[in-house]
Design a protein around this motif. Sequence first.
Motif, short mmCIF file in Angstrom:
data_model
loop_
_atom_site.label_atom_id
_atom_site.label_comp_id
_atom_site.label_asym_id
_atom_site.label_seq_id
_atom_site.Cartn_x
_atom_site.Cartn_y
_atom_site.Cartn_z
N GLY A 75 88.49 -35.59 105.73
CA GLY A 75 88.30 -37.11 105.23
C GLY A 75 89.46 -37.79 105.38
O GLY A 75 90.07 -37.71 106.30
N SER A 115 84.90 -36.98 112.19
CA SER A 115 84.90 -38.40 112.32
C SER A 115 86.16 -38.85 112.52
O SER A 115 87.35 -38.68 111.92
CB SER A 115 84.51 -39.14 111.00
OG SER A 115 85.15 -40.35 110.90
N SER A 153 81.16 -32.04 101.17
CA SER A 153 80.91 -32.37 102.70
C SER A 153 79.93 -31.76 103.34
O SER A 153 79.01 -32.25 104.37
CB SER A 153 82.32 -32.21 103.32
OG SER A 153 83.36 -33.05 102.77
N1 SAM Z 1 87.13 -33.80 101.99
C1 SAM Z 1 87.28 -35.20 101.69
C2 SAM Z 1 87.17 -35.36 100.39
O1 SAM Z 1 86.95 -34.60 99.56
O2 SAM Z 1 87.67 -36.59 100.01
C3 SAM Z 1 86.13 -35.90 102.73
C4 SAM Z 1 84.74 -35.72 102.14
S1 SAM Z 1 83.53 -36.57 102.86
C5 SAM Z 1 82.45 -36.54 101.71
C6 SAM Z 1 82.89 -35.71 103.96
C7 SAM Z 1 83.54 -35.47 105.35
O3 SAM Z 1 83.09 -34.58 106.02
C8 SAM Z 1 83.79 -36.83 106.26
O4 SAM Z 1 85.06 -37.06 106.79
C9 SAM Z 1 82.83 -36.24 107.42
O5 SAM Z 1 83.28 -36.87 108.61
C10 SAM Z 1 82.93 -34.76 107.54
N2 SAM Z 1 81.92 -34.08 108.12
C11 SAM Z 1 80.48 -34.13 107.82
N3 SAM Z 1 79.70 -33.41 108.63
C12 SAM Z 1 80.46 -32.77 109.44
C13 SAM Z 1 80.64 -31.71 110.65
N4 SAM Z 1 79.28 -31.52 110.89
N5 SAM Z 1 81.45 -31.54 111.21
C14 SAM Z 1 82.81 -32.12 111.16
N6 SAM Z 1 82.93 -32.95 109.78
C15 SAM Z 1 82.01 -33.36 109.36
#
Ligand code: SAM
Length: 268
Positions: A74, A95, A141
Amino acid sequence: MTENVLTGIREQFFGDDPLEVRETDHYTQEYVGGMVDKWDDLIDWERRAAGEGRFFVDQLKARGVRSVLDVATGTGFHSVQLIEAGFETVSADGSPQMLAKAFRNGMDNGGHLLRVVNADWRWLNRDVHGEFDAVICLGNSFTHLFSEHDRRKALAEFYAMLKHDGVLIIDQRNYDALLDGKAGGKSSYYYCGTEVEAVPDHVDDGLARYRYEFPDGSEYHLNMYPLRRDYLRGLLRDVGFQRIDTFGDFQEHPVDEPDFYIHVAEKT
Ligand code: SAM
């Protein structure tokens, strides 16, 4: 994906029927533009750090962990916390916009040069090299995976990135409470920004759609799969983890219905 004609920035796009958007790939169209800029207002680093305390650092240190792969970087909150606590950390995310923000945040919060890798969990081993003592997937996530096939594939990839005695720490919102009508959904430990409203707009067995409202009037959405706690524990067991401890809001025996569950899954 749509582009704002005034700013040229790509913004979230859910099409004509947002409730039909139930695809794993869609996260790449949700963490873009204003949502990326606003994410840190939503989580509020200082308040989140105070809420989590030493939970993750203690869990990792108790297992002798030195190297960590943060697969859901993130904007970099946990990667920065772990670097500051002395762990060797690699920061992955699917992302590129979130990773760019994480890199800037690393520089702005202690001058840390984050080692970032743009990688989707389903093909993690193709893009991230090496083995780690721990993999973390935090901040609700894993909920972005919409098919069981994708969940099993991602967990198998996390498992393969770990050394023989490695540990995976993965968390999830308490969707059981939401699905069973027991909770309103304010997550004070994770989404700590006091001026941001996170409201479930729609919930059914296959979709939890949340609306995030910011003080400047802007609004963003996330479409997520409502994972049940024991379902995720079962998947962790199926993929090969031998011991799984589940905490509720960082407690082994939470008194009330927790906002979040944290699973600590060991390979041996
Ligand atoms: N861990 C951080 C936090 O707690 O603030 C970010 C959480 S955010 C809800 C979810 C993150 O997971 C995003 O940055 C998104 O791009 C990543 N994500 C979701 N699905 C994914 C996937 N299939 N592969 C890689 N990254 C993914």
